[in-house]
Enzyme design. Structure first.
Site, PDB file in Angstrom:
ATOM      1  N   PHE A   1      43.326  35.538  25.971  1.00 50.17           N
ATOM      2  CA  PHE A   1      43.517  34.390  26.672  1.00 50.17           C
ATOM      3  C   PHE A   1      44.505  34.613  27.905  1.00 50.17           C
ATOM      4  O   PHE A   1      45.548  34.085  28.272  1.00 50.17           O
ATOM      5  CB  PHE A   1      44.465  33.566  25.577  1.00 50.17           C
ATOM      6  CG  PHE A   1      43.417  32.927  24.527  1.00 50.17           C
ATOM      7  CD1 PHE A   1      42.708  31.951  24.415  1.00 50.17           C
ATOM      8  CD2 PHE A   1      43.365  33.759  23.484  1.00 50.17           C
ATOM      9  CE1 PHE A   1      41.819  31.491  23.600  1.00 50.17           C
ATOM     10  CE2 PHE A   1      42.598  33.336  22.229  1.00 50.17           C
ATOM     11  CZ  PHE A   1      41.899  32.267  22.399  1.00 50.17           C
TER      12      PHE A   1
ATOM     13  N   GLU B   1      44.714  35.652  35.075  1.00 49.87           N
ATOM     14  CA  GLU B   1      44.832  36.569  36.064  1.00 49.87           C
ATOM     15  C   GLU B   1      46.325  36.443  36.586  1.00 49.87           C
ATOM     16  O   GLU B   1      46.726  35.473  36.839  1.00 49.87           O
ATOM     17  CB  GLU B   1      43.778  36.460  37.171  1.00 49.87           C
ATOM     18  CG  GLU B   1      42.486  37.333  36.821  1.00 49.87           C
ATOM     19  CD  GLU B   1      41.505  37.035  37.915  1.00 49.87           C
ATOM     20  OE1 GLU B   1      41.850  37.134  39.130  1.00 49.87           O
ATOM     21  OE2 GLU B   1      40.336  36.607  37.511  1.00 49.87           O
TER      22      GLU B   1
ATOM     23  N   GLY C   1      45.321  18.587  42.999  1.00 55.80           N
ATOM     24  CA  GLY C   1      45.017  19.502  44.164  1.00 55.80           C
ATOM     25  C   GLY C   1      43.703  19.611  44.427  1.00 55.80           C
ATOM     26  O   GLY C   1      42.487  18.874  43.873  1.00 55.80           O
TER      27      GLY C   1
ATOM     28  N   CYS D   1      36.486  32.212  35.354  1.00 61.78           N
ATOM     29  CA  CYS D   1      36.541  31.838  33.831  1.00 61.78           C
ATOM     30  C   CYS D   1      36.286  30.492  33.916  1.00 61.78           C
ATOM     31  O   CYS D   1      35.272  29.981  33.113  1.00 61.78           O
ATOM     32  CB  CYS D   1      38.153  32.217  33.492  1.00 61.78           C
ATOM     33  SG  CYS D   1      38.415  33.810  33.441  1.00 61.78           S
TER      34      CYS D   1
ATOM     35  N   ARG E   1      36.607  34.606  43.620  1.00 63.86           N
ATOM     36  CA  ARG E   1      35.433  34.050  42.893  1.00 63.86           C
ATOM     37  C   ARG E   1      35.781  32.791  42.681  1.00 63.86           C
ATOM     38  O   ARG E   1      36.768  32.246  41.996  1.00 63.86           O
ATOM     39  CB  ARG E   1      35.263  35.121  41.291  1.00 63.86           C
ATOM     40  CG  ARG E   1      34.808  36.375  41.758  1.00 63.86           C
ATOM     41  CD  ARG E   1      34.646  36.987  40.373  1.00 63.86           C
ATOM     42  NE  ARG E   1      35.914  37.613  39.993  1.00 63.86           N
ATOM     43  CZ  ARG E   1      35.926  38.091  38.820  1.00 63.86           C
ATOM     44  NH1 ARG E   1      34.959  38.511  38.147  1.00 63.86           N
ATOM     45  NH2 ARG E   1      37.242  38.492  38.291  1.00 63.86           N
TER      46      ARG E   1
HETATM   47  C1  UGA Z   1      42.164  30.937  32.709  1.00 65.78           C
HETATM   48  C2  UGA Z   1      43.056  30.566  31.609  1.00 65.78           C
HETATM   49  O1  UGA Z   1      44.140  29.907  31.869  1.00 65.78           O
HETATM   50  C3  UGA Z   1      43.158  31.939  30.385  1.00 65.78           C
HETATM   51  O2  UGA Z   1      43.904  31.542  29.342  1.00 65.78           O
HETATM   52  C4  UGA Z   1      41.863  32.460  30.086  1.00 65.78           C
HETATM   53  O3  UGA Z   1      42.129  33.783  29.469  1.00 65.78           O
HETATM   54  C5  UGA Z   1      41.120  33.055  31.470  1.00 65.78           C
HETATM   55  O4  UGA Z   1      40.855  31.611  32.146  1.00 65.78           O
HETATM   56  C6  UGA Z   1      39.925  33.406  30.875  1.00 65.78           C
HETATM   57  O5  UGA Z   1      39.006  32.886  30.384  1.00 65.78           O
HETATM   58  O6  UGA Z   1      39.896  34.785  31.082  1.00 65.78           O
HETATM   59  P1  UGA Z   1      42.669  32.332  34.963  1.00 65.78           P
HETATM   60  O7  UGA Z   1      41.326  31.770  35.444  1.00 65.78           O
HETATM   61  O8  UGA Z   1      43.284  33.653  35.345  1.00 65.78           O
HETATM   62  O9  UGA Z   1      42.960  31.999  33.454  1.00 65.78           O
HETATM   63  O10 UGA Z   1      43.266  31.308  35.990  1.00 65.78           O
HETATM   64  P2  UGA Z   1      44.269  29.892  35.550  1.00 65.78           P
HETATM   65  O11 UGA Z   1      45.910  30.283  35.666  1.00 65.78           O
HETATM   66  O12 UGA Z   1      44.027  29.164  34.492  1.00 65.78           O
HETATM   67  O13 UGA Z   1      43.835  28.889  36.917  1.00 65.78           O
HETATM   68  C7  UGA Z   1      42.503  28.361  36.873  1.00 65.78           C
HETATM   69  C8  UGA Z   1      42.338  27.464  38.077  1.00 65.78           C
HETATM   70  O14 UGA Z   1      43.035  26.305  37.748  1.00 65.78           O
HETATM   71  C9  UGA Z   1      43.009  28.202  39.359  1.00 65.78           C
HETATM   72  O15 UGA Z   1      42.092  27.527  40.541  1.00 65.78           O
HETATM   73  C10 UGA Z   1      44.244  27.207  39.604  1.00 65.78           C
HETATM   74  O16 UGA Z   1      44.485  26.940  40.899  1.00 65.78           O
HETATM   75  C11 UGA Z   1      43.690  26.057  38.832  1.00 65.78           C
HETATM   76  N1  UGA Z   1      44.750  25.153  38.189  1.00 65.78           N
HETATM   77  C12 UGA Z   1      45.736  25.461  37.147  1.00 65.78           C
HETATM   78  C13 UGA Z   1      44.916  23.800  38.710  1.00 65.78           C
HETATM   79  O17 UGA Z   1      44.363  23.480  39.692  1.00 65.78           O
HETATM   80  N2  UGA Z   1      46.053  22.822  38.391  1.00 65.78           N
HETATM   81  C14 UGA Z   1      46.969  23.444  37.080  1.00 65.78           C
HETATM   82  O18 UGA Z   1      48.019  22.658  36.915  1.00 65.78           O
HETATM   83  C15 UGA Z   1      46.745  24.729  36.830  1.00 65.78           C
END
Ligand code: UGA
Length: 440
Positions: free
Chosen positions: A166, A169, A267, A274, A341
């Site tokens: 979980f 990045e 946004g 992921c 990505r």
């Molecule tokens: C996500 C999950 O948060 C991790 O728990 C999981 O382990 C990982 O996928 C995976 O499956 O390997 P990650 O892809 O690194 O992690 O990024 P996030 O921080 O979750 O952000 C994902 C996207 O959502 C980004 O584009 C971010 O800008 C967007 N986001 C996030 C929003 O638009 N609003 C938010 O409030 C939060």
């Protein structure tokens, strides 16, 4: 014959673990396991990657990881090699962290996973615990177990464990050292003692379930996070129509412990390697069992429409037909990474170009290599003569920049905040035209 693994490897001392796959999950997990005191061999078929790792160069940007890899390599707790077959044969705990990329129909490509399974089946000569860390569709670990049996491996010679990660990045080390849970899917109780010791988990809740249960916890988690984001984006549109600041709604929601404050930022939507991939894969898995996925479809549909929404906002004040110049700040899929990505910012840039805008970009980590955009290495220089500035990724240095400098360099005055991260009032006082969705 099955012999408890801790007799061989000394459970209270350290375990010898082979991590297959030196990608983002494999490297982070391998480094953390070395910190926990285990001896870790990380293997990959990519010779160049292994050579770089042996020299302390890591192929991904993850804060803190390079130092950790160098430190624990020097302490002889972390090794790198391309000798996959030998390592698999010689180690009793095999942790699989290979890529499972998306295919055109949304399903996961499991070919790397299958190769590793075949290698283990071909070489297994003593009891092994095989731990799957890669995100795999429900039923995959059962398939691995079945394959072992069908290929003639006696079931007292192995245990399959589904142990999804979980990690985020950019915050992967924090997440791995402060997990809010550890999930283990197993078929028998045999590996439990080893699993309880693997991550030195302290008081972290341990969730034991079936192989498929663990796989589905991972998908459910990313589905739920994506749902929160699409919910936020739909709410921001509604707020917009009623001239209410979505930030107030977010505050009001976040204080309720049943909802929580995280993942409610509106946004451009979610991207990365992921969330989009896992949603498509979960839909594909559900469809194979004739399950309709109305919520999942809506979550993806809202996400896919965010870019168009923001481009319409821009077009209302700066019609593309005039061939105007825009600057996009932030090209990665989120701050704190160099990962492009499925980055919504990249799609926004591509669609802006198609519409006729001349596009300039700046990102603290990435300079785009494309003849269609002018990519700058200086943040302020990137806005010179631009009619509009779009914030596509909420890097700290954008939020706290010198707005009078920005205004002085721009030709126009439009700032489109596509991450709801700026102080609109302050920008307006500066004489800028502050725009967004769900902002006042
Ligand atoms: C996500 C999950 O948060 C991790 O728990 C999981 O382990 C990982 O996928 C995976 O499956 O390997 P990650 O892809 O690194 O992690 O990024 P996030 O921080 O979750 O952000 C994902 C996207 O959502 C980004 O584009 C971010 O800008 C967007 N986001 C996030 C929003 O638009 N609003 C938010 O409030 C939060």
């Amino acid at each position: 014959m099955y012999k408890p693994i801790f007799y061989e490897i000394g459970l209270k001392e350290f375990m010898k673990i082979c991590v297959v796959g030196a990608g983002y999950v494999g490297l982070t997990t391998a480094a953390a396991l070395a910190v926990f005191g285990h001896e870790v061999q990380c293997v990959d078929t990519d010779q160049v990657k292994i050579d770089d790792l042996l020299q302390g160069k890591i192929p991904i940007y993850e804060p803190g990881l390079e130092n950790l890899i160098i430190e624990y390599s020097q302490k002889n707790r972390l090794y790198f090699s391309n000798k996959i077959v030998e390592s698999i044969r010689d180690y009793s705990i095999i942790l699989i962290a290979v890529g499972t990329p998306s295919q055109n129909d949304g399903s996961c490509n499991l070919s790397f996973m299958k190769q590793v399974v075949e290698m283990i089946v071909a070489t297994i000569n003593s009891y092994k615990i095989i731990i799957t860390k890669s995100t795999v569709p429900p039923g995959t670990n059962e398939w691995i177990h079945r394959t072992f049996i069908e290929m003639g491996v006696k079931d007292d010679l192995f245990d399959i464990v589904s142990n999804p990660e979980f990690l985020r990045e950019g915050r992967a080390l924090w997440d791995i050292f402060h997990p809010n849970k550890l999930v283990f899917g197993t078929k028998t109780d045999r590996p439990l003692e080893v699993l309880k010791e693997l991550y030195l988990n302290g008081s972290t809740p341990l969730i034991f379930t079936s192989l498929t249960g663990a796989e589905l916890i991972k998908y459910a988690s990313n589905f739920f996070l994506a749902t929160k984001i699409s919910f936020a984006n739909e709410m921001a549109r509604i707020c917009d129509a009623f001239q209410v600041d979505y930030a107030d709604i977010k505050k009001g929601l976040g204080t309720d412990p049943r909802i929580g404050p995280d993942f409610l930022n509106a946004g451009l939507g979610f991207g990365g390697s992921c969330l989009p991939k896992d949603l498509h894969s979960l839909k594909h898995s559900a469809l194979t069992h004739n399950i309709e996925t109305k919520l999942l479809d809506a979550v993806m549909e809202i996400n896919d429409s965010q870019i168009e929404l923001y481009l319409q906002r821009l077009n209302n004040v700066l019609p593309a037909s005039e061939g105007k110049q825009i600057t996009v700040w932030g090209v990665t899929f989120k701050p704190g990474t160099d990962d492009l990505r499925s980055s919504p910012a990249i799609t926004l840039i591509q669609q802006s170009i198609q519409r006729g805008y001349t596009v300039h970009t700046f990102d603290p980590m990435v300079k785009l290599d494309s003849c269609d955009v002018t990519s700058h290495s200086d943040q302020y220089e990137s806005v010179n003569n631009s009619d509009a500035l779009i914030i596509a990724t909420e890097w700290e240095q954008f939020i706290h920049c010198d707005w009078s400098e920005v205004q002085g360099r721009m030709k126009g005055s439009i700032v489109l905040d596509a991450r709801n991260c700026l102080d609109g009032e302050m920008l307006r006082r500066q004489g800028l035209l502050y725009l967004g969705v769900g902002i006042r």
